[in-house]
Design a protein around this motif. Structure first.
Motif, PDB file in Angstrom:
ATOM      1  N   LEU A 278      43.390  43.802  42.450  1.00  0.00           N
ATOM      2  CA  LEU A 278      43.240  45.117  43.065  1.00  0.00           C
ATOM      3  C   LEU A 278      42.581  44.950  44.430  1.00  0.00           C
ATOM      4  CD1 LEU A 278      43.530  48.170  42.708  1.00  0.00           C
ATOM      5  CD2 LEU A 278      41.242  48.181  41.703  1.00  0.00           C
ATOM      6  N   HIS A 279      43.197  45.529  45.442  1.00  0.00           N
ATOM      7  CA  HIS A 279      42.683  45.499  46.813  1.00  0.00           C
ATOM      8  C   HIS A 279      42.536  46.937  47.305  1.00  0.00           C
ATOM      9  CE1 HIS A 279      43.415  41.153  47.275  1.00  0.00           C
ATOM     10  NE2 HIS A 279      44.518  41.374  46.576  1.00  0.00           N
ATOM     11  N   TRP A 280      41.851  47.071  48.415  1.00  0.00           N
ATOM     12  CA  TRP A 280      41.655  48.400  48.983  1.00  0.00           C
ATOM     13  C   TRP A 280      41.925  48.376  50.471  1.00  0.00           C
ATOM     14  CZ3 TRP A 280      40.493  52.589  46.018  1.00  0.00           C
ATOM     15  CH2 TRP A 280      40.300  53.790  46.711  1.00  0.00           C
ATOM     16  N   ASP A 281      42.794  49.241  50.903  1.00  0.00           N
ATOM     17  CA  ASP A 281      43.086  49.409  52.313  1.00  0.00           C
ATOM     18  C   ASP A 281      42.437  50.710  52.737  1.00  0.00           C
ATOM     19  OD1 ASP A 281      44.877  50.746  54.522  1.00  0.00           O
ATOM     20  OD2 ASP A 281      45.249  48.579  54.642  1.00  0.00           O
ATOM     21  N   ASP A 282      41.621  50.687  53.806  1.00  0.00           N
ATOM     22  CA  ASP A 282      40.895  51.883  54.228  1.00  0.00           C
ATOM     23  C   ASP A 282      41.822  53.036  54.606  1.00  0.00           C
ATOM     24  OD1 ASP A 282      38.459  50.696  53.766  1.00  0.00           O
ATOM     25  OD2 ASP A 282      38.238  49.989  55.831  1.00  0.00           O
ATOM     26  N   THR A 283      43.046  52.742  54.977  1.00  0.00           N
ATOM     27  CA  THR A 283      43.982  53.797  55.364  1.00  0.00           C
ATOM     28  C   THR A 283      44.809  54.298  54.187  1.00  0.00           C
ATOM     29  OG1 THR A 283      44.165  52.772  57.541  1.00  0.00           O
ATOM     30  CG2 THR A 283      45.844  54.393  56.960  1.00  0.00           C
ATOM     31  N   THR A 284      45.355  53.364  53.415  1.00  0.00           N
ATOM     32  CA  THR A 284      46.276  53.764  52.344  1.00  0.00           C
ATOM     33  C   THR A 284      45.657  53.774  50.957  1.00  0.00           C
ATOM     34  OG1 THR A 284      47.067  51.496  52.113  1.00  0.00           O
ATOM     35  CG2 THR A 284      48.275  52.943  53.637  1.00  0.00           C
ATOM     36  N   GLY A 285      44.482  53.218  50.797  1.00  0.00           N
ATOM     37  CA  GLY A 285      43.829  53.217  49.494  1.00  0.00           C
ATOM     38  C   GLY A 285      44.105  51.972  48.687  1.00  0.00           C
ATOM     39  N   PRO A 286      44.030  52.086  47.371  1.00  0.00           N
ATOM     40  CA  PRO A 286      44.158  50.902  46.510  1.00  0.00           C
ATOM     41  C   PRO A 286      45.607  50.416  46.417  1.00  0.00           C
ATOM     42  CG  PRO A 286      43.893  52.867  45.177  1.00  0.00           C
ATOM     43  CD  PRO A 286      43.759  53.293  46.600  1.00  0.00           C
ATOM     44  N   TYR A 287      45.716  49.106  46.258  1.00  0.00           N
ATOM     45  CA  TYR A 287      47.020  48.486  46.015  1.00  0.00           C
ATOM     46  C   TYR A 287      46.784  47.173  45.290  1.00  0.00           C
ATOM     47  CZ  TYR A 287      46.032  45.354  49.938  1.00  0.00           C
ATOM     48  OH  TYR A 287      45.462  44.423  50.766  1.00  0.00           O
ATOM     49  N   ARG A 288      47.812  46.671  44.665  1.00  0.00           N
ATOM     50  CA  ARG A 288      47.706  45.393  43.948  1.00  0.00           C
ATOM     51  C   ARG A 288      48.596  44.365  44.626  1.00  0.00           C
ATOM     52  NH1 ARG A 288      47.866  45.857  37.620  1.00  0.00           N
ATOM     53  NH2 ARG A 288      47.168  43.727  37.958  1.00  0.00           N
ATOM     54  N   ALA A 289      48.101  43.133  44.691  1.00  0.00           N
ATOM     55  CA  ALA A 289      48.866  42.039  45.291  1.00  0.00           C
ATOM     56  C   ALA A 289      48.341  40.709  44.773  1.00  0.00           C
ATOM     57  CB  ALA A 289      48.756  42.077  46.814  1.00  0.00           C
ATOM     58  N   ILE A 290      49.249  39.759  44.700  1.00  0.00           N
ATOM     59  CA  ILE A 290      48.835  38.401  44.351  1.00  0.00           C
ATOM     60  C   ILE A 290      48.196  37.799  45.584  1.00  0.00           C
ATOM     61  CG2 ILE A 290      49.668  36.099  43.734  1.00  0.00           C
ATOM     62  CD1 ILE A 290      51.848  37.447  42.102  1.00  0.00           C
ATOM     63  N   PRO A 291      46.989  37.241  45.467  1.00  0.00           N
ATOM     64  CA  PRO A 291      46.315  36.704  46.646  1.00  0.00           C
ATOM     65  C   PRO A 291      46.960  35.415  47.129  1.00  0.00           C
ATOM     66  CG  PRO A 291      45.058  36.183  44.688  1.00  0.00           C
ATOM     67  CD  PRO A 291      46.203  37.053  44.247  1.00  0.00           C
ATOM     68  N   CYS A 292      47.119  35.322  48.419  1.00  0.00           N
ATOM     69  CA  CYS A 292      47.581  34.073  49.029  1.00  0.00           C
ATOM     70  C   CYS A 292      47.129  34.043  50.480  1.00  0.00           C
ATOM     71  CB  CYS A 292      49.094  33.915  48.935  1.00  0.00           C
ATOM     72  SG  CYS A 292      49.612  32.250  49.415  1.00  0.00           S
ATOM     73  N   PRO A 293      45.817  34.042  50.698  1.00  0.00           N
ATOM     74  CA  PRO A 293      45.352  33.964  52.077  1.00  0.00           C
ATOM     75  C   PRO A 293      45.710  32.606  52.679  1.00  0.00           C
ATOM     76  CG  PRO A 293      43.517  33.765  50.551  1.00  0.00           C
ATOM     77  CD  PRO A 293      44.734  34.073  49.740  1.00  0.00           C
ATOM     78  N   THR A 294      45.564  32.510  53.964  1.00  0.00           N
ATOM     79  CA  THR A 294      45.958  31.308  54.690  1.00  0.00           C
ATOM     80  C   THR A 294      45.345  30.040  54.100  1.00  0.00           C
ATOM     81  OG1 THR A 294      46.160  32.626  56.686  1.00  0.00           O
ATOM     82  CG2 THR A 294      46.007  30.252  56.973  1.00  0.00           C
ATOM     83  N   ASN A 295      44.109  30.102  53.622  1.00  0.00           N
ATOM     84  CA  ASN A 295      43.487  28.889  53.077  1.00  0.00           C
ATOM     85  C   ASN A 295      44.055  28.520  51.707  1.00  0.00           C
ATOM     86  OD1 ASN A 295      42.298  30.952  51.636  1.00  0.00           O
ATOM     87  ND2 ASN A 295      40.215  30.170  51.807  1.00  0.00           N
ATOM     88  N   GLU A 296      44.942  29.345  51.157  1.00  0.00           N
ATOM     89  CA  GLU A 296      45.559  29.034  49.870  1.00  0.00           C
ATOM     90  C   GLU A 296      47.039  28.683  50.017  1.00  0.00           C
ATOM     91  OE1 GLU A 296      44.789  32.058  47.035  1.00  0.00           O
ATOM     92  OE2 GLU A 296      42.636  31.903  47.251  1.00  0.00           O
ATOM     93  N   ILE A 297      47.497  28.443  51.226  1.00  0.00           N
ATOM     94  CA  ILE A 297      48.908  28.120  51.441  1.00  0.00           C
ATOM     95  C   ILE A 297      49.289  26.862  50.666  1.00  0.00           C
ATOM     96  CG2 ILE A 297      50.564  27.322  53.175  1.00  0.00           C
ATOM     97  CD1 ILE A 297      49.215  29.314  55.101  1.00  0.00           C
ATOM     98  N   LEU A 298      48.437  25.844  50.694  1.00  0.00           N
ATOM     99  CA  LEU A 298      48.745  24.609  49.986  1.00  0.00           C
ATOM    100  C   LEU A 298      48.856  24.871  48.492  1.00  0.00           C
ATOM    101  CD1 LEU A 298      49.157  21.538  49.871  1.00  0.00           C
ATOM    102  CD2 LEU A 298      46.679  21.354  49.573  1.00  0.00           C
ATOM    103  N   ALA A 299      47.910  25.594  47.916  1.00  0.00           N
ATOM    104  CA  ALA A 299      47.959  25.878  46.480  1.00  0.00           C
ATOM    105  C   ALA A 299      49.237  26.631  46.127  1.00  0.00           C
ATOM    106  CB  ALA A 299      46.726  26.675  46.054  1.00  0.00           C
ATOM    107  N   HIS A 300      49.602  27.583  46.972  1.00  0.00           N
ATOM    108  CA  HIS A 300      50.830  28.339  46.737  1.00  0.00           C
ATOM    109  C   HIS A 300      52.058  27.426  46.821  1.00  0.00           C
ATOM    110  CE1 HIS A 300      53.805  31.516  46.906  1.00  0.00           C
ATOM    111  NE2 HIS A 300      54.254  30.997  48.023  1.00  0.00           N
TER     112      HIS A 300
END
Length: 191
Positions: free
Chosen positions: A107-129
């Motif tokens: 669960l994530h939160w965007d200040d404009t659109t509110g809550p949303y769900r997404a699988i995390p894959c930030p730049t530092n997790e590119i290798l793991a992905h």
């Protein structure tokens, strides 16, 4: 066409893991090409296969992890083709890479659109992905309906794997031509 720019082996369009396993090429005359041989080459390969965004940089440590997974995946492909037990270290390495994939949508939160769900894959997790994606695709190849078609290229010294269709035993036309020429030469020369 440059010698190291061979077309993808049959099946690579369906299984990125097959192209990954074939990213180290043994070529005639003792030549060897590694498409993951440097961090820059590794980043380019990941981008070309949709596993990293444009502009991503890869460290040598990350490139080494990918090369290691590739060798374990090649070992599993060879065991499957040869009908022999897999090395436990290869199974462990692929399972470790599989476990790196984020499976739960957080669960994530965007200040404009509110809550949303997404699988995390930030730049530092590119290798793991990338590791998890390649391992999962390799597991699908080894256990799915195409597993029986997995084969080695029948033209020495080529070390690529392919999915056989029909009577084809080569990864590309160039290898087929080389194998036919070698066979014709051996028939013409006295023993």
């Amino acid at each position: 066409m440059a010698e190291h720019a061979l077309p993808p082996a049959p099946g690579a369009e369906r299984y990125v893991a097959l192209d990954f396993a074939n990213s180290a090429l043994a070529l005639p005359n003792g030549q060897f090409v590694d498409h993951l041989g440097t961090p820059t080459a590794t980043a380019a390969w990941l981008r070309e296969h949709g596993l990293a965004p444009p502009g991503v940089e890869v460290s040598e440590m990350c490139a080494a992890q990918l090369r290691s997974l590739r060798e374990h995946l090649r070992s599993l492909c060879a065991a499957r083709v040869d009908g022999v037990p897999a090395l436990p270290t290869a199974l462990s390495a692929v399972n470790d890479a599989l476990s790196r994939a984020a499976t739960a949508e957080l669960l994530h939160w965007d200040d404009t659109t509110g809550p949303y769900r997404a699988i995390p894959c930030p730049t530092n997790e590119i290798l793991a992905h990338a590791l998890a994606t390649l391992a999962a695709n390799g597991a699908d190849l080894l256990t799915g309906p195409d597993a029986e078609r997995l084969a080695r290229c029948g033209s020495a010294p080529c070390n690529r794997f392919l999915l056989r269709h029909g009577r084809r035993h080569w990864c590309c036309t160039r290898c087929g031509d080389r194998a036919r020429a070698a066979r014709a030469y051996s028939r013409r020369t006295p023993s």
